[in-house]
Design a protein around this motif. Structure first.
Motif, PDB file in Angstrom:
ATOM      1  N   ALA A 112       0.868  -1.177   0.000  1.00  0.00           N
ATOM      2  CA  ALA A 112       0.000   0.000   0.000  1.00  0.00           C
ATOM      3  C   ALA A 112       0.903   1.224   0.000  1.00  0.00           C
ATOM      4  O   ALA A 112       1.871   1.285   0.756  1.00  0.00           O
ATOM      5  CB  ALA A 112      -0.915   0.004   1.216  1.00  0.00           C
ATOM      6  N   VAL A 113       0.587   2.166  -0.860  1.00  0.00           N
ATOM      7  CA  VAL A 113       1.497   3.297  -1.062  1.00  0.00           C
ATOM      8  C   VAL A 113       0.714   4.609  -1.082  1.00  0.00           C
ATOM      9  O   VAL A 113      -0.400   4.676  -1.619  1.00  0.00           O
ATOM     10  CB  VAL A 113       2.300   3.118  -2.371  1.00  0.00           C
ATOM     11  CG1 VAL A 113       1.369   2.956  -3.561  1.00  0.00           C
ATOM     12  CG2 VAL A 113       3.260   4.254  -2.597  1.00  0.00           C
ATOM     13  N   ASN A 114       1.291   5.610  -0.477  1.00  0.00           N
ATOM     14  CA  ASN A 114       0.734   6.962  -0.546  1.00  0.00           C
ATOM     15  C   ASN A 114       1.492   7.711  -1.636  1.00  0.00           C
ATOM     16  O   ASN A 114       2.706   7.867  -1.545  1.00  0.00           O
ATOM     17  CB  ASN A 114       0.924   7.676   0.784  1.00  0.00           C
ATOM     18  CG  ASN A 114       0.259   6.943   1.926  1.00  0.00           C
ATOM     19  OD1 ASN A 114      -0.929   6.674   1.887  1.00  0.00           O
ATOM     20  ND2 ASN A 114       1.027   6.605   2.951  1.00  0.00           N
ATOM     21  N   PHE A 171      -2.926   4.008  -2.644  1.00  0.00           N
ATOM     22  CA  PHE A 171      -3.313   2.840  -3.437  1.00  0.00           C
ATOM     23  C   PHE A 171      -2.966   1.568  -2.682  1.00  0.00           C
ATOM     24  O   PHE A 171      -1.899   1.455  -2.081  1.00  0.00           O
ATOM     25  CB  PHE A 171      -2.557   2.822  -4.772  1.00  0.00           C
ATOM     26  CG  PHE A 171      -3.030   3.845  -5.753  1.00  0.00           C
ATOM     27  CD1 PHE A 171      -4.246   3.716  -6.401  1.00  0.00           C
ATOM     28  CD2 PHE A 171      -2.235   4.945  -6.045  1.00  0.00           C
ATOM     29  CE1 PHE A 171      -4.669   4.661  -7.314  1.00  0.00           C
ATOM     30  CE2 PHE A 171      -2.651   5.896  -6.960  1.00  0.00           C
ATOM     31  CZ  PHE A 171      -3.873   5.755  -7.599  1.00  0.00           C
ATOM     32  N   VAL A 172      -3.863   0.607  -2.764  1.00  0.00           N
ATOM     33  CA  VAL A 172      -3.654  -0.701  -2.155  1.00  0.00           C
ATOM     34  C   VAL A 172      -3.528  -1.718  -3.280  1.00  0.00           C
ATOM     35  O   VAL A 172      -4.399  -1.779  -4.152  1.00  0.00           O
ATOM     36  CB  VAL A 172      -4.831  -1.052  -1.216  1.00  0.00           C
ATOM     37  CG1 VAL A 172      -4.577  -2.375  -0.513  1.00  0.00           C
ATOM     38  CG2 VAL A 172      -5.057   0.067  -0.210  1.00  0.00           C
ATOM     39  N   ASP A 221       2.831   1.208   3.297  1.00  0.00           N
ATOM     40  CA  ASP A 221       4.261   0.902   3.347  1.00  0.00           C
ATOM     41  C   ASP A 221       5.136   2.139   3.247  1.00  0.00           C
ATOM     42  O   ASP A 221       6.200   2.190   3.859  1.00  0.00           O
ATOM     43  CB  ASP A 221       4.635  -0.040   2.204  1.00  0.00           C
ATOM     44  CG  ASP A 221       4.029  -1.418   2.396  1.00  0.00           C
ATOM     45  OD1 ASP A 221       4.384  -2.068   3.391  1.00  0.00           O
ATOM     46  OD2 ASP A 221       3.197  -1.821   1.566  1.00  0.00           O
ATOM     47  N   ASP A 222       4.730   3.095   2.430  1.00  0.00           N
ATOM     48  CA  ASP A 222       5.645   4.207   2.181  1.00  0.00           C
ATOM     49  C   ASP A 222       4.930   5.377   1.491  1.00  0.00           C
ATOM     50  O   ASP A 222       3.734   5.293   1.204  1.00  0.00           O
ATOM     51  CB  ASP A 222       6.844   3.753   1.330  1.00  0.00           C
ATOM     52  CG  ASP A 222       6.420   2.978   0.100  1.00  0.00           C
ATOM     53  OD1 ASP A 222       5.336   3.262  -0.459  1.00  0.00           O
ATOM     54  OD2 ASP A 222       7.163   2.081  -0.310  1.00  0.00           O
ATOM     55  N   HIS A 223       5.712   6.404   1.243  1.00  0.00           N
ATOM     56  CA  HIS A 223       5.260   7.576   0.494  1.00  0.00           C
ATOM     57  C   HIS A 223       6.135   7.702  -0.752  1.00  0.00           C
ATOM     58  O   HIS A 223       7.365   7.588  -0.656  1.00  0.00           O
ATOM     59  CB  HIS A 223       5.410   8.858   1.321  1.00  0.00           C
ATOM     60  CG  HIS A 223       4.545   8.894   2.537  1.00  0.00           C
ATOM     61  ND1 HIS A 223       3.255   9.383   2.525  1.00  0.00           N
ATOM     62  CD2 HIS A 223       4.783   8.489   3.806  1.00  0.00           C
ATOM     63  CE1 HIS A 223       2.743   9.288   3.740  1.00  0.00           C
ATOM     64  NE2 HIS A 223       3.646   8.745   4.530  1.00  0.00           N
TER      65      HIS A 223
END
Ligand SMILES: [Zn+2]
Ligand SMILES: [Zn+2]
Length: 139
Positions: free
Chosen positions: A23-25, A42-43, A105-107
């Motif tokens: 999952a990410v921003n 987003f996943v 998880d991260d950006h």
């Protein structure tokens, strides 16, 4: 555990029978435009464990490498489809029925992050994309 979600009007619904890969921003300007929000999350679900249970998003080709999905009825931002990540479906985090169960998880694309936005989650941050990484971003 099953993951379900859909758009605002309910014309498009989905189910994933595997946990998210990632999952990410994303703070890029294209995600900002497409969502109308300050940033998008987003996943990523494995495509083999993902199915549309009602309708399907319309797709807009936002670049040679990617298409963005939305509900043709209500306009909800729903998906991202990238050629380099064709093993998965990326759904907009806010479309999930239980978005609180996701652990991002991260950006990425933090060089485009809005200057007034303060994020103190201590997740890894990438100035640009890490989307070529097939699973979890290292860093
Ligand atoms: Zn809809
Ligand atoms: Zn983006």
């Amino acid at each position: 555990m099953d993951w379900t979600g859909g758009c605002l009007c309910g014309a498009v619904r989905y189910r994933a029978t595997a946990d998210p890969i990632r999952a990410v921003n994303c703070h890029c300007g294209m995600c900002r435009r497409h969502s109308g929000a300050a940033f998008m999350s987003f996943v990523h679900f494995p495509i083999a464990a993902f199915a549309w249970t009602a309708g399907e998003p319309e797709r807009y080709r936002s670049s040679p490498e990617a298409e963005r999905g939305f509900c043709a009825q209500c306009g909800s931002t729903l998906t991202m489809h990238e050629a380099v990540l064709d093993d998965r479906v990326q759904v907009a985090l806010g479309s999930l029925d239980r978005p609180d169960d996701v652990r991002p998880d991260d950006h990425v694309w933090t060089e485009s992050q809005l200057p007034w936005l303060r994020i103190e989650d201590r997740l890894p941050r990438f100035k640009r994309s890490s989307s070529a990484v097939p699973s979890r971003a290292e860093g």
